[in-house]
Design a protein around this motif. Structure first.
Motif, PDB file in Angstrom:
ATOM      1  N   ALA A 124       4.172  10.459  20.843  1.00  0.00           N
ATOM      2  CA  ALA A 124       5.519  10.435  20.271  1.00  0.00           C
ATOM      3  C   ALA A 124       5.762   9.143  19.509  1.00  0.00           C
ATOM      4  O   ALA A 124       6.312   9.157  18.392  1.00  0.00           O
ATOM      5  N   ASN A 125       5.365   8.031  20.078  1.00  0.00           N
ATOM      6  CA  ASN A 125       5.577   6.753  19.399  1.00  0.00           C
ATOM      7  C   ASN A 125       4.833   6.685  18.076  1.00  0.00           C
ATOM      8  O   ASN A 125       5.357   6.167  17.075  1.00  0.00           O
ATOM      9  N   LYS A 126       3.622   7.228  18.042  1.00  0.00           N
ATOM     10  CA  LYS A 126       2.871   7.243  16.790  1.00  0.00           C
ATOM     11  C   LYS A 126       3.558   8.111  15.745  1.00  0.00           C
ATOM     12  O   LYS A 126       3.593   7.781  14.556  1.00  0.00           O
ATOM     13  N   LYS A 127       4.096   9.253  16.194  1.00  0.00           N
ATOM     14  CA  LYS A 127       4.765  10.169  15.273  1.00  0.00           C
ATOM     15  C   LYS A 127       6.107   9.605  14.802  1.00  0.00           C
ATOM     16  O   LYS A 127       6.454   9.704  13.621  1.00  0.00           O
ATOM     17  N   PHE A 128       6.877   9.034  15.724  1.00  0.00           N
ATOM     18  CA  PHE A 128       8.251   8.657  15.427  1.00  0.00           C
ATOM     19  C   PHE A 128       8.402   7.276  14.804  1.00  0.00           C
ATOM     20  O   PHE A 128       9.355   7.041  14.059  1.00  0.00           O
ATOM     21  N   ASN A 129       7.500   6.361  15.119  1.00  0.00           N
ATOM     22  CA  ASN A 129       7.682   4.979  14.687  1.00  0.00           C
ATOM     23  C   ASN A 129       7.042   4.660  13.348  1.00  0.00           C
ATOM     24  O   ASN A 129       7.093   3.513  12.890  1.00  0.00           O
ATOM     25  N   GLY A 130       6.433   5.653  12.715  1.00  0.00           N
ATOM     26  CA  GLY A 130       5.881   5.429  11.379  1.00  0.00           C
ATOM     27  C   GLY A 130       6.991   5.260  10.360  1.00  0.00           C
ATOM     28  O   GLY A 130       8.158   5.593  10.607  1.00  0.00           O
TER      29      GLY A 130
END
Length: 285
Positions: A124-130
């Motif tokens: 989720a962090n990889k998907k959302f924090n881009g």
């Protein structure tokens, strides 16, 4: 509190085309996607090799799925949360709802609940924090956590993927006008259920997730949205809509006019009454 919408009335469909009571523009929470939890590489395998998390599942459903996949006693995964060391945003206050990203996760030889939950949150962090998501959230005067919260409502409410951007626009239009969201999906979350009907009494429940009684977004996401719902939340379809109702499967109508919305609800009611009449068993005379 100030209520800027006409009184609740009528009946309408959920995003899966099922009956619930309608709020002025709200659409109810959908139930979990009916897909297999586990996939097995070959018939000879005794243990599952992967865990599938569908879009829109709540954290509670995911905990149960992990327990089942790992053949653990019920409640084990939930109890493992404090030891998982999940890298959640500060706004989450330790609650992983919204950040257990829906995807297929491989199960190694000795998987643990903590490892699986960490994989989901890291994904989720990889998907959302881009940059696309972060920039999109900023364009809409939100932080990423708020964008994920909007996306979770979109995931629960939209009848189709094509409707996601419109549902997101309804959310923003209501927030900008100081109107309560009045989303049945938040009521279902407050009551820890997935029901087809929401009563007037339900809308009076004392909960921060009651978007009939509380203004603004709920305090956390209400499910774990997929990428398309998140994209809709940061790039809502342009429009002035404030209400929507699924008159029949495949026919969701969005409008800015309460009067038009009431006509759409009335049409839906006629269709449903006719369907119920045709399905009612005849009585012996």
């Amino acid at each position: 509190m100030q209520m800027n919408t006409p009184p609740r009335s009528g009946i309408r469909l959920t995003r899966r085309g099922r009956l619930v009571l309608i709020a002025t523009g709200a659409v109810a929470a959908g139930t979990a996607v009916a897909v297999p939890l586990l996939s097995v590489d070959s018939p000879e395998e005794k243990k599952p090799t992967s865990l599938v998390i569908p879009e829109g599942w709540r954290a509670s459903q995911i905990y149960e799925a992990v327990d089942k996949a790992l053949a653990l006693p019920a409640g084990t995964t939930r109890k493992a949360l404090p030891k998982a060391g999940l890298k959640l945003p500060p706004d989450a206050e330790g609650n992983p709802e919204g950040y257990l990203f829906p995807a297929t996760y491989p199960l190694d030889e000795k998987p643990s609940p903590q490892a699986l939950l960490s994989q989901m949150v890291d994904t989720a962090n990889k998907k959302f924090n881009g940059s696309p998501i972060a920039a999109g959230a900023q364009r809409n005067a939100m932080n990423v956590y708020q964008a994920v919260t909007v996306a979770s409502i979109v995931q629960a409410e939209a009848a189709t993927k094509a409707d996601m951007g419109k549902v997101a626009r309804v959310v923003f239009n209501r927030l900008e006008r100081g109107m309560p969201l009045q989303m049945d999906s938040t009521i279902n979350y407050a009551l820890n259920r997935s029901t087809l009907r929401t009563s007037t009494a339900d809308t009076r429940v004392d909960s921060p997730y009651n978007s009939y009684q509380r203004m603004g977004l709920p305090p956390t996401p209400i499910d774990n949205p997929g990428e398309e719902a998140v994209r809709a939340a940061i790039t809502p379809t342009p429009g002035d809509w404030l209400y929507f109702v699924t008159v029949r499967p495949g026919d969701t109508r969005f409008t800015a006019s309460y009067e038009e919305h009431q006509r759409n609800v009335a049409e839906f009611n006629r269709i449903q009454q006719s369907a119920r009449a045709s399905q009612s068993p005849s009585k012996d005379r």
